[in-house]
Design a protein around this motif. Structure first.
Motif, mmCIF file in Angstrom:
data_model
loop_
_atom_site.group_PDB
_atom_site.id
_atom_site.type_symbol
_atom_site.label_atom_id
_atom_site.label_comp_id
_atom_site.label_asym_id
_atom_site.label_seq_id
_atom_site.Cartn_x
_atom_site.Cartn_y
_atom_site.Cartn_z
ATOM 1 N N SER A 103 0.674 -1.176 0.050
ATOM 2 C CA SER A 103 0.065 -0.025 0.154
ATOM 3 C C SER A 103 0.828 1.311 0.134
ATOM 4 C CB SER A 103 -0.982 -0.007 1.171
ATOM 5 O OG SER A 103 -0.073 -0.169 2.384
ATOM 6 N N GLU A 104 0.231 2.300 -0.482
ATOM 7 C CA GLU A 104 0.856 3.602 -0.318
ATOM 8 C C GLU A 104 -0.124 4.697 0.303
ATOM 9 O OE1 GLU A 104 0.627 4.276 -4.560
ATOM 10 O OE2 GLU A 104 2.473 3.133 -4.977
ATOM 11 N N HIS A 105 0.939 5.373 1.213
ATOM 12 C CA HIS A 105 0.194 6.546 2.020
ATOM 13 C C HIS A 105 0.880 7.866 2.139
ATOM 14 C CE1 HIS A 105 -1.875 2.880 4.137
ATOM 15 N NE2 HIS A 105 -0.574 2.437 3.787
ATOM 16 N N ASP A 106 0.071 8.965 2.185
ATOM 17 C CA ASP A 106 0.605 10.317 2.289
ATOM 18 C C ASP A 106 1.436 10.382 3.725
ATOM 19 O OD1 ASP A 106 0.098 11.311 -0.196
ATOM 20 O OD2 ASP A 106 -1.868 11.419 0.371
ATOM 21 N N ASP A 107 0.826 9.687 4.724
ATOM 22 C CA ASP A 107 1.101 10.001 6.149
ATOM 23 C C ASP A 107 1.895 8.911 6.554
ATOM 24 O OD1 ASP A 107 1.200 11.158 8.763
ATOM 25 O OD2 ASP A 107 -0.820 10.309 9.415
ATOM 26 N N GLU A 108 3.129 9.043 7.405
ATOM 27 C CA GLU A 108 3.957 8.018 7.809
ATOM 28 C C GLU A 108 3.296 7.147 8.899
ATOM 29 O OE1 GLU A 108 8.642 7.217 9.143
ATOM 30 O OE2 GLU A 108 7.713 9.230 9.056
ATOM 31 N N VAL A 109 2.288 7.885 9.561
ATOM 32 C CA VAL A 109 1.836 7.292 10.788
ATOM 33 C C VAL A 109 0.585 6.144 10.413
ATOM 34 C CG1 VAL A 109 0.184 7.540 12.693
ATOM 35 C CG2 VAL A 109 1.928 9.331 12.247
ATOM 36 N N ASP A 110 0.099 6.424 9.300
ATOM 37 C CA ASP A 110 -0.740 5.635 8.466
ATOM 38 C C ASP A 110 -0.044 4.320 8.052
ATOM 39 O OD1 ASP A 110 -2.952 7.236 9.137
ATOM 40 O OD2 ASP A 110 -3.066 7.992 6.999
ATOM 41 N N ALA A 111 1.056 4.423 7.187
ATOM 42 C CA ALA A 111 1.946 3.499 6.828
ATOM 43 C C ALA A 111 2.403 2.545 7.902
ATOM 44 C CB ALA A 111 2.995 3.832 5.973
ATOM 45 N N ASP A 112 2.899 3.235 8.990
ATOM 46 C CA ASP A 112 3.268 2.295 10.195
ATOM 47 C C ASP A 112 2.344 1.326 10.827
ATOM 48 O OD1 ASP A 112 5.993 3.300 10.208
ATOM 49 O OD2 ASP A 112 5.580 4.993 11.451
ATOM 50 N N ALA A 113 1.119 1.927 10.683
ATOM 51 C CA ALA A 113 0.127 1.352 11.598
ATOM 52 C C ALA A 113 -0.337 0.010 10.626
ATOM 53 C CB ALA A 113 -1.315 1.983 11.687
ATOM 54 N N VAL A 114 -0.364 0.444 9.487
ATOM 55 C CA VAL A 114 -0.689 -0.913 8.628
ATOM 56 C C VAL A 114 0.473 -1.862 8.511
ATOM 57 C CG1 VAL A 114 -0.917 -1.748 6.079
ATOM 58 C CG2 VAL A 114 -2.185 0.483 6.767
ATOM 59 N N CYS A 115 1.707 -1.534 8.482
ATOM 60 C CA CYS A 115 2.848 -2.400 8.733
ATOM 61 C C CYS A 115 3.019 -3.337 10.001
ATOM 62 C CB CYS A 115 4.159 -1.441 8.572
ATOM 63 S SG CYS A 115 5.659 -2.541 8.433
ATOM 64 N N GLU A 116 2.258 -2.545 11.011
ATOM 65 C CA GLU A 116 2.348 -3.324 12.211
ATOM 66 C C GLU A 116 1.261 -4.301 12.199
ATOM 67 O OE1 GLU A 116 2.372 -1.056 15.959
ATOM 68 O OE2 GLU A 116 3.684 0.327 15.087
ATOM 69 N N LYS A 117 0.169 -3.813 11.637
ATOM 70 C CA LYS A 117 -0.998 -4.868 11.620
ATOM 71 C C LYS A 117 -0.593 -6.008 10.773
ATOM 72 C CE LYS A 117 -5.662 -5.359 9.931
ATOM 73 N NZ LYS A 117 -6.812 -4.509 9.227
ATOM 74 N N LEU A 118 0.060 -6.124 9.619
ATOM 75 C CA LEU A 118 0.378 -7.117 8.575
ATOM 76 C C LEU A 118 1.451 -7.699 9.461
ATOM 77 C CD1 LEU A 118 0.943 -5.095 5.442
ATOM 78 C CD2 LEU A 118 -1.038 -6.822 5.863
ATOM 79 N N ASN A 119 2.510 -7.330 10.002
ATOM 80 C CA ASN A 119 3.699 -7.965 10.655
ATOM 81 C C ASN A 119 3.086 -8.854 11.834
ATOM 82 O OD1 ASN A 119 5.665 -7.643 9.192
ATOM 83 N ND2 ASN A 119 6.106 -5.665 10.003
ATOM 84 N N SER A 120 2.232 -8.358 12.600
ATOM 85 C CA SER A 120 1.370 -8.910 13.754
ATOM 86 C C SER A 120 0.435 -10.217 13.311
ATOM 87 C CB SER A 120 0.450 -7.933 14.559
ATOM 88 O OG SER A 120 -0.670 -7.671 14.027
ATOM 89 N N GLN A 121 -0.098 -9.977 12.137
ATOM 90 C CA GLN A 121 -1.109 -11.076 11.570
ATOM 91 C C GLN A 121 -0.166 -12.280 10.969
ATOM 92 O OE1 GLN A 121 -3.422 -9.136 8.702
ATOM 93 N NE2 GLN A 121 -5.034 -8.360 10.245
ATOM 94 N N GLN A 122 0.960 -11.962 10.771
ATOM 95 C CA GLN A 122 1.714 -13.194 10.222
ATOM 96 C C GLN A 122 1.850 -14.467 11.129
ATOM 97 O OE1 GLN A 122 5.645 -11.841 9.254
ATOM 98 N NE2 GLN A 122 6.080 -11.459 11.182
ATOM 99 N N GLY A 123 1.855 -14.365 12.516
ATOM 100 C CA GLY A 123 1.762 -15.342 13.458
ATOM 101 C C GLY A 123 0.267 -16.135 13.639
ATOM 102 N N ASP A 124 -0.633 -15.427 13.013
ATOM 103 C CA ASP A 124 -1.908 -15.887 12.970
ATOM 104 C C ASP A 124 -2.097 -16.973 11.869
ATOM 105 O OD1 ASP A 124 -2.573 -14.478 15.122
ATOM 106 O OD2 ASP A 124 -3.688 -12.855 13.826
ATOM 107 N N ARG A 125 -1.336 -16.940 10.797
ATOM 108 C CA ARG A 125 -1.574 -17.818 9.670
ATOM 109 C C ARG A 125 -0.824 -19.187 9.735
ATOM 110 N NH1 ARG A 125 0.336 -13.010 5.640
ATOM 111 N NH2 ARG A 125 -1.670 -11.953 6.008
ATOM 112 N N PRO A 126 -1.486 -20.201 9.177
ATOM 113 C CA PRO A 126 -0.983 -21.496 9.295
ATOM 114 C C PRO A 126 0.382 -21.904 8.793
ATOM 115 C CG PRO A 126 -2.867 -21.614 8.226
ATOM 116 C CD PRO A 126 -2.562 -20.150 8.361
#
Length: 69
Positions: free
Chosen positions: A46-69
């Motif tokens: 994804s692409e974002h104008d705001d660094e805070v938004d990009a950081d939030a998406v990145c953290e969400k994706l990285n935290s979800q990787q443990g949920d996948r089998p």
């Protein structure tokens, strides 16, 4: 578990369509996107104008990787 996604700051590229008689206006030189990319293969998520938004998406994706089998 190591993170799979990262936030990168990249220059924003703007393509302008010019009609006859229009004045070309340069893009400001300090325009950037904050993109969320996969670390290993470089795929852009994804692409974002705001660094805070990009950081939030990145953290969400990285935290979800443990949920996948």
């Amino acid at each position: 578990m190591e993170p799979q996604y990262e936030v990168r700051k990249v220059p924003k590229v703007v393509v302008q369509g010019i009609k006859p008689g229009e004045i070309v206006r340069p893009v400001p030189i300090n325009q950037y996107w904050f993109v969320v990319e996969h670390i290993k293969n470089g795929d852009r998520y994804s692409e974002h104008d705001d660094e805070v938004d990009a950081d939030a998406v990145c953290e969400k994706l990285n935290s979800q990787q443990g949920d996948r089998p």
